[in-house]
Design a protein around this motif. Structure first.
Motif, PDB file in Angstrom:
ATOM      1  N   LYS A 187       0.869  -1.171   0.000  1.00 51.45           N
ATOM      2  CA  LYS A 187       0.000   0.000   0.000  1.00 51.45           C
ATOM      3  C   LYS A 187       0.910   1.227   0.000  1.00 51.45           C
ATOM      4  O   LYS A 187       1.816   1.327   0.818  1.00 51.45           O
ATOM      5  CB  LYS A 187      -0.907   0.000   1.231  1.00 51.45           C
ATOM      6  CG  LYS A 187      -1.889  -1.166   1.249  1.00 51.45           C
ATOM      7  CD  LYS A 187      -2.743  -1.150   2.503  1.00 51.45           C
ATOM      8  CE  LYS A 187      -3.715  -2.324   2.516  1.00 51.45           C
ATOM      9  NZ  LYS A 187      -4.541  -2.349   3.742  1.00 51.45           N
ATOM     10  N   THR A 189       1.538   5.521  -0.284  1.00 52.52           N
ATOM     11  CA  THR A 189       1.053   6.877  -0.124  1.00 52.52           C
ATOM     12  C   THR A 189       2.068   7.846  -0.718  1.00 52.52           C
ATOM     13  O   THR A 189       3.278   7.667  -0.555  1.00 52.52           O
ATOM     14  CB  THR A 189       0.835   7.226   1.359  1.00 52.52           C
ATOM     15  OG1 THR A 189      -0.067   6.282   1.938  1.00 52.52           O
ATOM     16  CG2 THR A 189       0.256   8.627   1.519  1.00 52.52           C
ATOM     17  N   TRP A 219      -0.524   9.650 -12.592  1.00 52.82           N
ATOM     18  CA  TRP A 219      -1.010   9.263 -11.264  1.00 52.82           C
ATOM     19  C   TRP A 219      -2.471   8.837 -11.309  1.00 52.82           C
ATOM     20  O   TRP A 219      -2.871   7.869 -10.653  1.00 52.82           O
ATOM     21  CB  TRP A 219      -0.832  10.405 -10.269  1.00 52.82           C
ATOM     22  CG  TRP A 219       0.584  10.733  -9.927  1.00 52.82           C
ATOM     23  CD1 TRP A 219       1.223  11.924 -10.104  1.00 52.82           C
ATOM     24  CD2 TRP A 219       1.555   9.855  -9.349  1.00 52.82           C
ATOM     25  NE1 TRP A 219       2.522  11.838  -9.670  1.00 52.82           N
ATOM     26  CE2 TRP A 219       2.756  10.583  -9.200  1.00 52.82           C
ATOM     27  CE3 TRP A 219       1.539   8.524  -8.942  1.00 52.82           C
ATOM     28  CZ2 TRP A 219       3.919  10.028  -8.669  1.00 52.82           C
ATOM     29  CZ3 TRP A 219       2.692   7.956  -8.410  1.00 52.82           C
ATOM     30  CH2 TRP A 219       3.858   8.705  -8.271  1.00 52.82           C
ATOM     31  N   GLN A 220      -3.281   9.539 -12.085  1.00 48.98           N
ATOM     32  CA  GLN A 220      -4.693   9.181 -12.187  1.00 48.98           C
ATOM     33  C   GLN A 220      -4.860   7.803 -12.807  1.00 48.98           C
ATOM     34  O   GLN A 220      -5.693   7.006 -12.363  1.00 48.98           O
ATOM     35  CB  GLN A 220      -5.442  10.235 -13.016  1.00 48.98           C
ATOM     36  CG  GLN A 220      -5.639  11.541 -12.291  1.00 48.98           C
ATOM     37  CD  GLN A 220      -6.287  12.608 -13.157  1.00 48.98           C
ATOM     38  OE1 GLN A 220      -6.312  12.501 -14.380  1.00 48.98           O
ATOM     39  NE2 GLN A 220      -6.812  13.633 -12.532  1.00 48.98           N
ATOM     40  N   LYS A 223      -3.905   5.274 -10.204  1.00 51.84           N
ATOM     41  CA  LYS A 223      -4.930   5.182  -9.168  1.00 51.84           C
ATOM     42  C   LYS A 223      -6.103   4.324  -9.633  1.00 51.84           C
ATOM     43  O   LYS A 223      -6.690   3.566  -8.851  1.00 51.84           O
ATOM     44  CB  LYS A 223      -5.409   6.596  -8.799  1.00 51.84           C
ATOM     45  CG  LYS A 223      -6.529   6.634  -7.765  1.00 51.84           C
ATOM     46  CD  LYS A 223      -6.101   6.072  -6.426  1.00 51.84           C
ATOM     47  CE  LYS A 223      -7.200   6.198  -5.402  1.00 51.84           C
ATOM     48  NZ  LYS A 223      -6.841   5.560  -4.114  1.00 51.84           N
ATOM     49  N   LYS A 224      -6.464   4.431 -10.910  1.00 54.55           N
ATOM     50  CA  LYS A 224      -7.547   3.619 -11.447  1.00 54.55           C
ATOM     51  C   LYS A 224      -7.183   2.138 -11.438  1.00 54.55           C
ATOM     52  O   LYS A 224      -8.043   1.267 -11.273  1.00 54.55           O
ATOM     53  CB  LYS A 224      -7.891   4.068 -12.864  1.00 54.55           C
ATOM     54  CG  LYS A 224      -8.564   5.434 -12.922  1.00 54.55           C
ATOM     55  CD  LYS A 224      -8.830   5.854 -14.358  1.00 54.55           C
ATOM     56  CE  LYS A 224      -9.462   7.245 -14.411  1.00 54.55           C
ATOM     57  NZ  LYS A 224      -9.677   7.690 -15.812  1.00 54.55           N
ATOM     58  N   GLU A 227      -6.272   0.475  -6.198  1.00 54.94           N
ATOM     59  CA  GLU A 227      -6.974   1.162  -5.125  1.00 54.94           C
ATOM     60  C   GLU A 227      -6.094   1.354  -3.904  1.00 54.94           C
ATOM     61  O   GLU A 227      -6.457   2.080  -2.980  1.00 54.94           O
ATOM     62  CB  GLU A 227      -8.225   0.377  -4.734  1.00 54.94           C
ATOM     63  CG  GLU A 227      -9.287   0.320  -5.828  1.00 54.94           C
ATOM     64  CD  GLU A 227     -10.527  -0.426  -5.386  1.00 54.94           C
ATOM     65  OE1 GLU A 227     -10.509  -0.983  -4.263  1.00 54.94           O
ATOM     66  OE2 GLU A 227     -11.511  -0.440  -6.160  1.00 54.94           O
ATOM     67  N   LEU A 229      -3.305   2.845  -3.836  1.00 57.55           N
ATOM     68  CA  LEU A 229      -2.534   4.084  -3.944  1.00 57.55           C
ATOM     69  C   LEU A 229      -3.334   5.223  -3.320  1.00 57.55           C
ATOM     70  O   LEU A 229      -4.484   5.456  -3.671  1.00 57.55           O
ATOM     71  CB  LEU A 229      -2.233   4.411  -5.412  1.00 57.55           C
ATOM     72  CG  LEU A 229      -1.598   5.799  -5.675  1.00 57.55           C
ATOM     73  CD1 LEU A 229      -0.253   5.925  -4.974  1.00 57.55           C
ATOM     74  CD2 LEU A 229      -1.451   6.040  -7.181  1.00 57.55           C
ATOM     75  N   THR A 230      -2.694   5.938  -2.377  1.00 56.76           N
ATOM     76  CA  THR A 230      -3.332   7.072  -1.705  1.00 56.76           C
ATOM     77  C   THR A 230      -2.476   8.307  -1.905  1.00 56.76           C
ATOM     78  O   THR A 230      -1.247   8.242  -1.806  1.00 56.76           O
ATOM     79  CB  THR A 230      -3.483   6.814  -0.196  1.00 56.76           C
ATOM     80  OG1 THR A 230      -4.280   5.641  -0.001  1.00 56.76           O
ATOM     81  CG2 THR A 230      -4.133   7.997   0.506  1.00 56.76           C
ATOM     82  N   GLU A 231      -3.120   9.429  -2.192  1.00 56.35           N
ATOM     83  CA  GLU A 231      -2.390  10.692  -2.225  1.00 56.35           C
ATOM     84  C   GLU A 231      -2.906  11.595  -1.119  1.00 56.35           C
ATOM     85  O   GLU A 231      -4.102  11.667  -0.870  1.00 56.35           O
ATOM     86  CB  GLU A 231      -2.544  11.414  -3.563  1.00 56.35           C
ATOM     87  CG  GLU A 231      -1.723  12.712  -3.581  1.00 56.35           C
ATOM     88  CD  GLU A 231      -1.749  13.434  -4.914  1.00 56.35           C
ATOM     89  OE1 GLU A 231      -1.109  14.501  -4.994  1.00 56.35           O
ATOM     90  OE2 GLU A 231      -2.389  12.943  -5.848  1.00 56.35           O
ATOM     91  N   LEU A 235      -6.044  12.915  -4.793  1.00 54.43           N
ATOM     92  CA  LEU A 235      -5.736  13.226  -6.175  1.00 54.43           C
ATOM     93  C   LEU A 235      -6.759  14.178  -6.773  1.00 54.43           C
ATOM     94  O   LEU A 235      -7.971  14.013  -6.584  1.00 54.43           O
ATOM     95  CB  LEU A 235      -5.717  11.935  -7.018  1.00 54.43           C
ATOM     96  CG  LEU A 235      -4.498  11.029  -6.834  1.00 54.43           C
ATOM     97  CD1 LEU A 235      -4.799   9.658  -7.420  1.00 54.43           C
ATOM     98  CD2 LEU A 235      -3.282  11.622  -7.504  1.00 54.43           C
TER      99      LEU A 235
END
Length: 242
Positions: A187, A189, A219-220, A223-224, A227, A229-231, A235
């Motif tokens: 995971k 961040t 990054w987008q 992210k798709k 799941e 990945l956290t910003e 985002l």
């Protein structure tokens, strides 16, 4: 509600000739009088402490913040980002729930001395070296009996599945390291305000602000796909003008 305090680092040592002393002065000015950074170290510190409070083990992975890349940093961005990175590193100097992994690219000089002041105080600190943009296969600088020498295996052996990745350059080594960690089931961040975005050598004259929307698309997309990945902060969906 918990509150968090951040240690402020008042002294730095980046004098490397006249240009180094000028950068040192700029960095010191920013630390003492500069504006706060929205979403930078403050929110990231809170987020990491929340993870630790939930009993999770966390590693902060610092990518390629080395003297060999200084000529490629955009000066104004360098001053601001290093200040925020230092707040993050110094805050967790004595936190035993957070390990700090310092990853250096071979033959690009040592870690910036601004960071080493905090890193050397950290008990759970380890240096790794890599020969490619992604850091997941970086090798430990020291062989410790009973410890895996490759970064991903080392983290797994320590029971760490949460990693916070920061460093340079965002669209290259940081992005590839994040992607590789995600593919291995970690995971991850990120906080884009703690990354060096602009690269004087490879950005074709574009500023950091001009590079942000280009990197945002990457990054987008990531992210798709993942799941995990956290910003911090979340985002932004689009840079398009309304």
């Amino acid at each position: 509600m918990r509150t968090y305090s951040i240690k402020r680092q008042h002294s730095v040592d980046i004098c490397r000739g006249a240009s180094g002393c000028f950068l040192a002065g700029l960095l010191l000015f920013t630390l003492l009088f500069g504006r706060g950074v929205s979403g930078g170290a403050t929110e990231s510190i809170s987020y990491i402490e929340d993870l630790v409070g939930q009993g999770r083990k966390v590693a902060v992975v610092l990518i390629d913040m080395q003297t060999g890349f200084m000529s490629r940093y955009m000066q104004s961005e360098f001053v601001e980002v290093v200040s925020e990175q230092n707040k993050l590193l110094s805050h967790f100097e004595e936190n035993m729930g957070v390990e700090v992994i310092d990853v250096n690219y071979y033959e690009h000089g040592p870690t910036l001395s601004e960071h080493l002041q905090s890193l050397k105080k950290k008990v759970l600190y380890k240096l790794f070296f890599k020969r490619e943009d992604g850091a997941i296969r970086a090798m430990s600088a020291e062989d410790t009996p009973g410890e895996p020498s490759q970064l991903d295996a080392f983290l797994t052996s320590r029971g760490i599945q949460e990693v916070f990745v920061t460093g340079c350059f965002e669209g290259a080594c940081v992005y590839r390291t994040v992607r590789d960690f995600l593919r291995r089931g970690f995971k991850v961040t990120i906080d884009r305000k703690l990354n060096i975005i602009g690269d004087v050598k490879d950005s074709a004259g574009r500023s950091s602000e001009e590079m942000k929307p280009l990197n945002q698309e990457k990054w987008q997309s990531l992210k798709k796909e993942f799941e995990t990945l956290t910003e911090v902060p979340p985002l932004i969906e689009s840079y398009c003008d309304i």
